[in-house]
Design an enzyme around this catalytic site. Sequence first.
Site, PDB file in Angstrom:
ATOM      1  N   LYS A   1     -11.451 -18.885  11.230  1.00  0.00           N
ATOM      2  CA  LYS A   1     -11.991 -18.489  12.528  1.00  0.00           C
ATOM      3  C   LYS A   1     -12.872 -17.244  12.455  1.00  0.00           C
ATOM      4  O   LYS A   1     -13.719 -17.039  13.320  1.00  0.00           O
ATOM      5  CB  LYS A   1     -10.868 -18.291  13.557  1.00  0.00           C
TER       6      LYS A   1
ATOM      7  N   HIS B   1       1.626 -11.635  11.188  1.00  0.00           N
ATOM      8  CA  HIS B   1       0.285 -11.024  11.231  1.00  0.00           C
ATOM      9  C   HIS B   1       0.451  -9.605  11.763  1.00  0.00           C
ATOM     10  O   HIS B   1       0.982  -9.412  12.852  1.00  0.00           O
ATOM     11  CB  HIS B   1      -0.656 -11.837  12.117  1.00  0.00           C
TER      12      HIS B   1
ATOM     13  N   GLU C   1      -3.631 -14.500   4.665  1.00  0.00           N
ATOM     14  CA  GLU C   1      -4.680 -15.163   5.455  1.00  0.00           C
ATOM     15  C   GLU C   1      -5.797 -14.186   5.820  1.00  0.00           C
ATOM     16  O   GLU C   1      -6.053 -13.937   6.994  1.00  0.00           O
ATOM     17  CB  GLU C   1      -4.067 -15.740   6.738  1.00  0.00           C
TER      18      GLU C   1
HETATM   19  C1  LIG Z   1      -7.127 -14.424  12.998  1.00  0.00           C
HETATM   20  C2  LIG Z   1      -6.025 -14.710  12.085  1.00  0.00           C
HETATM   21  C3  LIG Z   1      -6.090 -14.318  10.747  1.00  0.00           C
HETATM   22  C4  LIG Z   1      -7.203 -13.462  10.194  1.00  0.00           C
HETATM   23  O1  LIG Z   1      -7.040 -12.140  10.548  1.00  0.00           O
HETATM   24  P1  LIG Z   1      -7.962 -10.985   9.926  1.00  0.00           P
HETATM   25  O2  LIG Z   1      -7.522  -9.788  10.652  1.00  0.00           O
HETATM   26  O3  LIG Z   1      -9.372 -11.359  10.192  1.00  0.00           O
HETATM   27  O4  LIG Z   1      -7.672 -10.909   8.479  1.00  0.00           O
HETATM   28  C5  LIG Z   1      -5.057 -14.677   9.913  1.00  0.00           C
HETATM   29  N1  LIG Z   1      -4.007 -15.399  10.358  1.00  0.00           N
HETATM   30  C6  LIG Z   1      -3.905 -15.805  11.640  1.00  0.00           C
HETATM   31  C7  LIG Z   1      -2.730 -16.614  12.049  1.00  0.00           C
HETATM   32  C8  LIG Z   1      -4.900 -15.467  12.539  1.00  0.00           C
HETATM   33  O5  LIG Z   1      -4.771 -15.853  13.818  1.00  0.00           O
END
Ligand SMILES: *Cc1c(COP(=O)(O)O)cnc(C)c1O
Length: 394
Positions: free
Chosen positions: A47, A184, A261
Site C-alpha cells: 500500500k 504494527h 512488513e
Molecule cells: C501500512 C502497513 C504496513 C507498512 O507500514 P510502514 O510504516 O510503511 O512500514 C505494514 N503492515 C501493515 C499491516 C500495514 O497496515
Amino acid sequence: MLSEKQLQKLAFQHGTPIFIVDHDEIRRNYAEFKKHLPRVQAYYAVKAEPLPEIVKTLFDAGASFDVASMPEFDIVYENIKGMPDKRRQDWIWDKIIYANPIKPNETLRELDAYKPLVTYDNAEEIRKIKKYAPNAGLALRIRVPNTGAMVELSSKFGAASGEAVDLILEAVKSGLVVEGLSFHVGSQTTNFENFVQAINLAADIFREAGDRGYKKMNLLDIGGGFPAPYDESVKPFKILAQRINAELDRLFPKEVEILAEPGRFMIATAATSIVKINGKAVRDGKVCYYVNDGVYHTYSGIIFDHCHYHLKSFRKGPERICGVFGPTCDALDVISMSENLPSDLDLGELLYSPNIGAYSHASSTSFNGFPPAKVVHVNYKTSPTKKETLVRSY
Ligand SMILES: *Cc1c(COP(=O)(O)O)cnc(C)c1O
C-alpha cells in the site's frame, strides 16, 4: 541518488508533474534492510506504493509482500505466476501475507485456494475465516504501543494482550491453525522503544499460549513502521536493527520465523516529484507559487500520512518564506504555507521534492480534473550496458 541535472532532464523529456522512481535506490533500501536484519524476511507493504514495476524490482531482489486487498494480491501474484508450479504452490506464504485484519467474505473465499497466511484480531473474523477460508494459516494481530509514531494505528487494529491467548485458542478450537503473531508499532516510528516493547509483549503471549497448551506458533511478524530518513532527527536504521536483533535473539528461538512488513522504509527515498510553477501572486506580503501538483495528487501524504515534504528550486538564489499551493480550486490544496525558496522564480520554472515515494502517489486522485502525475521509472539495472529509462504514463 539522481542528480539535479538528471531530474531536470527527465522533467524536460516527460513534462510535469512527474513522479520519478529510482529503482537502484529501492534495491539499496532492500539490501540495507537485509544487511542489518539478517534474520528477518521483508514483506514489502504494497500500500505504500503499489506500482507493479516497484513490486517486480523488489520481487527480483528477494522480497516478499504484505497485501491488504485482492487487487494488491493480484499485483504481487503476477510475479509468482512465473515460478514453476510446485514452487508456486509451496511458496505463497513465503511471498505473500494478507495482513488486513478485517477481510470481506468474498475476499476470503477467493483467497482460500491459495492457502494464504492472513491476520485477524477478533472473534467475528475467526468465524468468517473458518467459513470462507478454512485453509488459511492465521497470525493474530496484537495491539502494541504506538507512542511517538507519525501515523498511529493501534486504535484501529490489534487484540488487547489480555484477550490474545483466548483468541488464539478459540481459532484453534474451531479447527484453524494459528501460526503466530503480528503487530504494527505505528508508521514512521522514531521511538525505537516501541519495537522493544512489542517484541517483549509478543514473547509473553507466546509463553502464555504455551502454558495453556498451544505450542504450535512458529512465526512472528514485527510489522512495519521502520522510519525513513526524512531528516537528521531520525536515528540510523542500524541502531534500530541492533535493538531488534538483540530482543529477537534473546526471546525467540531460531526456529521461529521472523517477518516484517516495511512499506515506507523501502520506497520513501526512492521517488522524487517535480512540479512546475503555473502562477505567482503576492498575498499579505508573501510570495505564493501555484504549482501543477498538490494535496489531492502526489502531495496527498500531507493529509493522509501527516508527512511534510520540502520543495527545492533548481535555480538557487536568496531565499524567503514563500507559500506553495496546488492546482485545484480547493482551499485545502496547500503544499506549504512557509517554504524557504527563492522569491524571484518565474512562471514555468520547476520545483522538486525528494523522499516522496511513500503514501504519496499511492493515494493520488483525479480531483477537479487534474490527473495524477506521470510516473517515470529510472531502472538502469534492466540494461547494464545501455542506460535505460522505462516510462509508464497515465
Ligand atoms: C501500512 C502497513 C504496513 C507498512 O507500514 P510502514 O510504516 O510503511 O512500514 C505494514 N503492515 C501493515 C499491516 C500495514 O497496515
